[in-house]
Design an enzyme around this catalytic site. Structure first.
Site, mmCIF file in Angstrom:
data_model
loop_
_atom_site.group_PDB
_atom_site.id
_atom_site.type_symbol
_atom_site.label_atom_id
_atom_site.label_comp_id
_atom_site.label_asym_id
_atom_site.label_seq_id
_atom_site.Cartn_x
_atom_site.Cartn_y
_atom_site.Cartn_z
ATOM 1 N N LYS A 1 37.181 37.173 32.354
ATOM 2 C CA LYS A 1 37.390 37.443 33.805
ATOM 3 C C LYS A 1 36.105 37.177 34.272
ATOM 4 O O LYS A 1 35.074 37.849 34.007
ATOM 5 C CB LYS A 1 37.827 38.771 33.953
ATOM 6 C CG LYS A 1 37.979 39.139 35.247
ATOM 7 C CD LYS A 1 38.564 40.412 35.650
ATOM 8 C CE LYS A 1 38.424 40.829 36.896
ATOM 9 N NZ LYS A 1 39.066 42.170 37.429
ATOM 10 N N LYS B 1 41.053 34.309 34.112
ATOM 11 C CA LYS B 1 40.999 34.795 35.444
ATOM 12 C C LYS B 1 39.907 34.585 36.043
ATOM 13 O O LYS B 1 38.548 34.902 35.574
ATOM 14 C CB LYS B 1 41.378 36.220 35.758
ATOM 15 C CG LYS B 1 41.620 36.711 37.058
ATOM 16 C CD LYS B 1 41.783 38.283 37.014
ATOM 17 C CE LYS B 1 41.621 38.706 38.263
ATOM 18 N NZ LYS B 1 41.883 40.182 38.278
HETATM 19 C C1 PBG Z 1 39.759 44.780 39.489
HETATM 20 C C2 PBG Z 1 40.810 43.577 39.716
HETATM 21 C C3 PBG Z 1 40.690 42.622 40.518
HETATM 22 C C4 PBG Z 1 41.417 41.883 40.524
HETATM 23 C C5 PBG Z 1 42.638 42.241 39.772
HETATM 24 N N1 PBG Z 1 41.942 43.512 39.197
HETATM 25 C C6 PBG Z 1 39.279 42.189 41.480
HETATM 26 C C7 PBG Z 1 37.871 42.522 41.152
HETATM 27 O O1 PBG Z 1 37.825 42.334 39.713
HETATM 28 O O2 PBG Z 1 37.158 42.784 41.718
HETATM 29 C C8 PBG Z 1 41.619 40.398 41.393
HETATM 30 C C9 PBG Z 1 42.990 39.856 41.479
HETATM 31 C C10 PBG Z 1 42.979 38.882 42.534
HETATM 32 O O3 PBG Z 1 42.121 38.485 43.349
HETATM 33 O O4 PBG Z 1 44.055 38.429 42.899
HETATM 34 N N2 PBG Z 1 39.622 45.349 38.421
#
Ligand code: PBG
Length: 325
Positions: free
Chosen positions: A196, A249
């Site tokens: 991520k 992601k």
């Molecule tokens: C937070 C989380 C995020 C997303 C999913 N879980 C955002 C972040 O890490 O700030 C993003 C999902 C998206 O942008 O569609 N744990």
């Protein structure tokens, strides 16, 4: 000319025969935003077509998805600001919005698979995925693991099928796996957000949940987007720690990372087609610059071609509708 590649494209039948990649609703997971109340549907401004739904409407939406063949949803609760604290205690409140949403959806539609997110940001007054040291501002790793584990157990007790740790703390998969097994949840899956990245594409999601960090950024835990070998190291750790599915992601700007993981691991690979990727397409469609249905399917096929077995996408419902046409 002996070789004419165009022969294999001469009509739709031959194109179908030689097609290498397929997309169906089986591959899709729909992320859904949840709010308190009854009969509440609050649009997300930066994600046209996406809404924050109260639990009754969430159940209705889940039923529609299920009937279209989308049989897994990922829930993201938008927590009232006054419930957010530095310790993020609301993250493991068995009567909180998240646990209630899981429980009620499971009761209403037991055959739907429910994925619960594990990270503190929707519940933290700091807007970070981990606990913040009040003196230094550092994101505390091992202290956070205890809270994440409580959150995962709370979700499992509420009836979640898949735990999705999206926090990027070191060691969280093993910590959560051990706790789940010790409490009798050995059948609960872990789909780990393995690679991520610290991405600007999460902007609209943070609008939806009002969960942006109050101070600083997430670069000490989310990955540097310049790195790909590091994704392989993260994935190897998650595999060793007991993850059932590995996720990359964001999605579109990271198709190379999806491909690398698929080449290097035998575990199923998921990709998260995130909020900013959805917003880009919808903005261009609203301007009349792109064709909605064609761009959605081409986008989702690109994930499959890169090696994603599973795609988390805000396009899930529309894509399922387009595919049934
Ligand atoms: C937070 C989380 C995020 C997303 C999913 N879980 C955002 C972040 O890490 O700030 C993003 C999902 C998206 O942008 O569609 N744990």
């Amino acid at each position: 000319m002996l070789i004419r590649p165009r022969r294999n494209r001469v009509n739709e039948v031959i194109r179908s025969l030689v097609r290498e990649t397929h997309l169906s609703a089986d591959h899709l997971i729909a992320p859904l935003f949840v709010i308190e109340g009854n009969n509440q549907k609050v649009p997300v401004a930066s994600m046209p077509g996406q809404n924050r739904l109260s639990i009754d409407l969430l159940i209705q939406e889940a039923k529609e998805l299920y009937d279209l063949g989308v049989r897994t949803v990922a829930l993201f609760p938008a927590i009232n600001e006054n419930l957010k604290t530095p310790e993020a205690k609301e993250a493991y409140n068995p009567d909180g919005l998240n646990a209630r949403a899981i429980k009620e959806l499971k009761n209403a539609l037991p055959e739907m698979m429910i994925m619960g997110d594990v990270a503190l940001d929707p519940y933290s007054s700091e807007g970070h995925d981990g606990l913040v040291d009040p003196k230094t501002g550092e994101i505390l790793n091992d202290e956070t693991l205890e809270v994440l584990t409580r959150q995962a157990l709370c979700e499992a007790q509420a009836g979640v099928d898949i735990i999705g740790p999206s926090d990027m703390m070191d060691g969280r998969v093993a910590h959560i796996r051990q706790a789940l097994d010790a409490e009798g949840f050995s059948r609960t899956l872990i789909m780990s957000y393995s690679a991520k990245y610290a991405s600007a594409y999460y902007g609209p999601f943070r609008d939806a949940l009002d969960s942006a960090p109050k101070k600083g950024d997430k670069k000490t835990y989310q990955m540097d987007y310049a790195n790909a070998n590091e994704a392989l190291r993260e994935a190897a750790l998650d595999e060793a720690e007991g993850a059932d599915i590995l996720m990359v992601k964001p999605g579109l700007p990271y198709l190379d990372v999806i491909y690398r993981l698929k080449q290097n691991f035998t575990l199923p690979i998921a990709a998260y087609n995130v909020s900013g990727e959805y917003a880009m397409v919808k903005a261009a469609v609203e301007k009349g610059w792109l064709e909605n249905d064609k761009v959605i399917i081409e986008t989702l096929i690109s994930f499959r071609r890169a090696g994603a077995d599973i795609i988390l996408t805000y396009f899930a419902k529309e894509a399922a509708q387009i595919l049934t046409k």
